[in-house]
Design a protein around this motif. Structure first.
Motif, short mmCIF file in Angstrom:
data_model
loop_
_atom_site.label_atom_id
_atom_site.label_comp_id
_atom_site.label_asym_id
_atom_site.label_seq_id
_atom_site.Cartn_x
_atom_site.Cartn_y
_atom_site.Cartn_z
N TYR A 1 2.59 5.90 -5.80
CA TYR A 1 2.27 5.95 -7.20
C TYR A 1 1.19 6.78 -7.56
O TYR A 1 1.22 7.84 -8.40
N TYR A 2 -0.11 6.48 -6.91
CA TYR A 2 -1.24 6.99 -7.29
C TYR A 2 -1.60 8.31 -6.67
O TYR A 2 -2.00 9.12 -7.52
N GLY A 3 -1.10 8.70 -5.48
CA GLY A 3 -1.27 9.83 -4.99
C GLY A 3 -0.58 11.07 -5.85
O GLY A 3 -1.57 12.03 -6.31
N PRO A 4 0.66 11.08 -6.21
CA PRO A 4 1.33 12.15 -7.06
C PRO A 4 0.67 11.92 -8.33
O PRO A 4 0.52 13.00 -8.88
N CYS A 5 0.24 10.99 -8.94
CA CYS A 5 -0.25 10.83 -10.15
C CYS A 5 -1.57 11.55 -10.10
O CYS A 5 -2.17 12.49 -11.28
N ILE A 6 -2.63 11.27 -9.43
CA ILE A 6 -3.72 11.93 -9.08
C ILE A 6 -3.70 13.65 -8.83
O ILE A 6 -4.34 14.27 -9.57
N PHE A 7 -2.61 13.94 -8.00
CA PHE A 7 -2.42 15.32 -7.75
C PHE A 7 -1.96 15.86 -8.92
O PHE A 7 -2.44 17.24 -8.89
N THR A 8 -1.24 15.32 -9.76
CA THR A 8 -0.74 16.03 -11.04
C THR A 8 -1.43 16.24 -12.20
O THR A 8 -1.97 17.31 -12.74
N TYR A 9 -2.40 15.27 -12.31
CA TYR A 9 -3.29 15.20 -13.56
C TYR A 9 -4.75 15.43 -13.12
O TYR A 9 -5.45 15.80 -14.33
N MET A 10 -5.12 15.76 -12.02
CA MET A 10 -6.46 15.82 -11.95
C MET A 10 -6.72 17.25 -11.06
O MET A 10 -7.63 17.44 -10.63
N ARG A 11 -5.59 18.03 -11.08
CA ARG A 11 -5.82 19.60 -10.67
C ARG A 11 -6.02 20.54 -11.69
O ARG A 11 -5.62 20.02 -12.92
N PRO A 12 -6.94 21.61 -11.56
CA PRO A 12 -6.82 22.27 -12.68
C PRO A 12 -5.66 23.09 -12.93
O PRO A 12 -4.65 22.95 -12.17
N ARG A 13 -5.33 23.38 -14.21
CA ARG A 13 -4.08 23.85 -14.73
C ARG A 13 -3.49 25.15 -14.10
O ARG A 13 -2.43 25.37 -13.75
N SER A 14 -4.28 25.90 -13.38
CA SER A 14 -4.06 27.14 -12.75
C SER A 14 -3.40 26.83 -11.27
O SER A 14 -2.70 27.54 -10.71
N TYR A 15 -3.73 25.61 -10.73
CA TYR A 15 -3.17 25.27 -9.60
C TYR A 15 -1.77 24.78 -9.61
O TYR A 15 -1.13 24.21 -8.58
N HIS A 16 -1.37 24.47 -10.89
CA HIS A 16 -0.15 23.71 -11.11
C HIS A 16 1.17 24.70 -10.89
O HIS A 16 1.05 25.73 -11.38
N LEU B 1 1.01 -1.35 0.21
CA LEU B 1 0.12 -0.01 0.02
C LEU B 1 0.96 1.33 -0.03
O LEU B 1 0.28 2.46 -0.72
N VAL B 2 1.99 1.18 0.55
CA VAL B 2 2.94 2.43 0.59
C VAL B 2 3.50 2.77 -0.73
O VAL B 2 3.35 3.79 -1.14
N VAL B 3 3.57 1.72 -1.71
CA VAL B 3 4.15 1.87 -2.91
C VAL B 3 3.09 2.47 -3.82
O VAL B 3 3.10 3.40 -4.80
N VAL B 4 1.82 1.73 -3.70
CA VAL B 4 0.67 2.06 -4.34
C VAL B 4 0.33 3.61 -3.98
O VAL B 4 -0.18 4.43 -4.96
N ILE B 5 0.28 4.00 -2.89
CA ILE B 5 -0.10 5.43 -2.54
C ILE B 5 1.01 6.32 -3.19
O ILE B 5 0.99 7.38 -3.69
#
Length: 314
Positions: A252-267, A246-250
């Motif tokens: 991997y998925y955590g940063p990906c979700i934070f990167t690809y599912m935020r509005p462009r203005s928040y990057h 679960l540590v590896v899964v989090i």
């Protein structure tokens, strides 16, 4: 408009990179190259063990070999170019080269997200429904799952890469990142991309939120089953394995979700670079350690191969 489009396809991009040309930059590059070599070596050894050790010819290890292959290709798609740019001092990347990086990065990113959920399903069936395992998770099903992950990931990557590369890029061609990634590329576009960002969110649901939910649900059921085991040693082993997975899964998925599912203005460039390091460089190195080197069957197979090599050498 045609001239603007033509310039988009002709001009090179500039990757501002992750490192600065100083002693700290060289030290950080050395560390990244060590991680790169460790990831390549660890995943290659794992693939070879699974290929030649008959005891590892099971659906779980078959899927694990695909995960290792994806990790090798993913990190190789990014680190060599980043290192060569830093060493040469030339940070340019051609339009075609940038397109190749986006295309393969999205394939490996999407396919690995789906594959990790397939692996969690395999563990769920093995632990929670062991009597039905030969029916629910056999070699044929594992082949179909792996092929489906690659196919769906490739289709998704083709759609997004085609769209991003057809955007008009105005003004500066400097990408404030260490590789060509979709969120960083969108900042260079001189047209409104809000509709396309909605499409990214749809892909995020399919490749990130849904697989992540499946993984959490699978491990929840696994832990419930483990709690009914009377042996404390078996419980401790299961909890240790599940927590490390679960540590590896989090990671991997955590940063990906934070990167690809935020509005462009928040990057922000700094955040995107740090998050990208986690799922493009660190995770490929950690996967063979977490999923295999702490696994008794893999360690026995490794000792067996090393023993044969020593006997043959003597």
């Amino acid at each position: 408009m045609w001239e603007e489009k033509n310039q988009t396809f002709v001009k090179d991009f500039i990757l501002l990179g992750l490192l600065h040309q100083n002693q700290y930059g060289f030290l950080f590059l050395t560390l990244i190259l060590i991680i790169f070599m460790a990831a390549i070596t660890g995943n290659t050894v794992l693939i070879l063990l699974i290929r030649f050790e008959i005891r590892l010819h099971t659906p779980m290890y078959f899927l694990l070999s695909h995960l290792s292959f994806m990790d090798i290709l993913h990190i190789s798609n990014i680190v060599p170019k980043m290192a060569s740019n830093f060493i040469s001092g030339k940070n340019s990347i051609s339009f075609a080269g940038c397109g190749v990086q986006i295309f393969f990065s999205l394939i490996f990113l999407g396919s690995e997200c789906l594959l990790l959920s397939a692996m969690s399903y395999d563990r769920y069936v093995a632990i929670c429904r062991p009597l039905h395992y030969p029916i629910l998770m056999n070699h044929r099903i594992s082949v179909l799952l792996a092929a489906g992950c690659w196919l769906v990931g490739t289709i998704n990557s083709t759609i997004h890469t085609t769209y991003v590369l057809h955007l008009p890029f105005c003004g500066t061609r400097a990408i404030d990142h260490f590789f060509c990634e979709v969120p960083a590329m969108l900042k260079l576009s001189c047209v409104d991309t809000s509709h396309y960002e909605g499409g990214i969110n749809v892909s995020g649901v399919v490749f990130l939120l849904t697989p992540f939910s499946i993984i959490l649900a699978s491990y929840h059921q696994i832990l419930r089953t483990v709690l009914h085991i009377k042996s404390m040693e078996a419980q401790k082993k299961a909890f240790s394995t599940c927590s490390s997975h679960l540590v590896v899964v989090i990671m991997y998925y955590g940063p990906c979700i934070f990167t690809y599912m935020r509005p462009r203005s928040y990057h922000t460039p700094g955040q995107d670079k740090v998050l990208a390091i986690l799922y493009t460089i660190l995770t490929p190195m950690l996967n063979p350690i977490i999923y295999s080197l702490r696994n008794k069957d893999v360690l026995c197979a490794l000792k067996k191969v090393l023993g044969k090599a020593l006997v043959h050498r003597n």
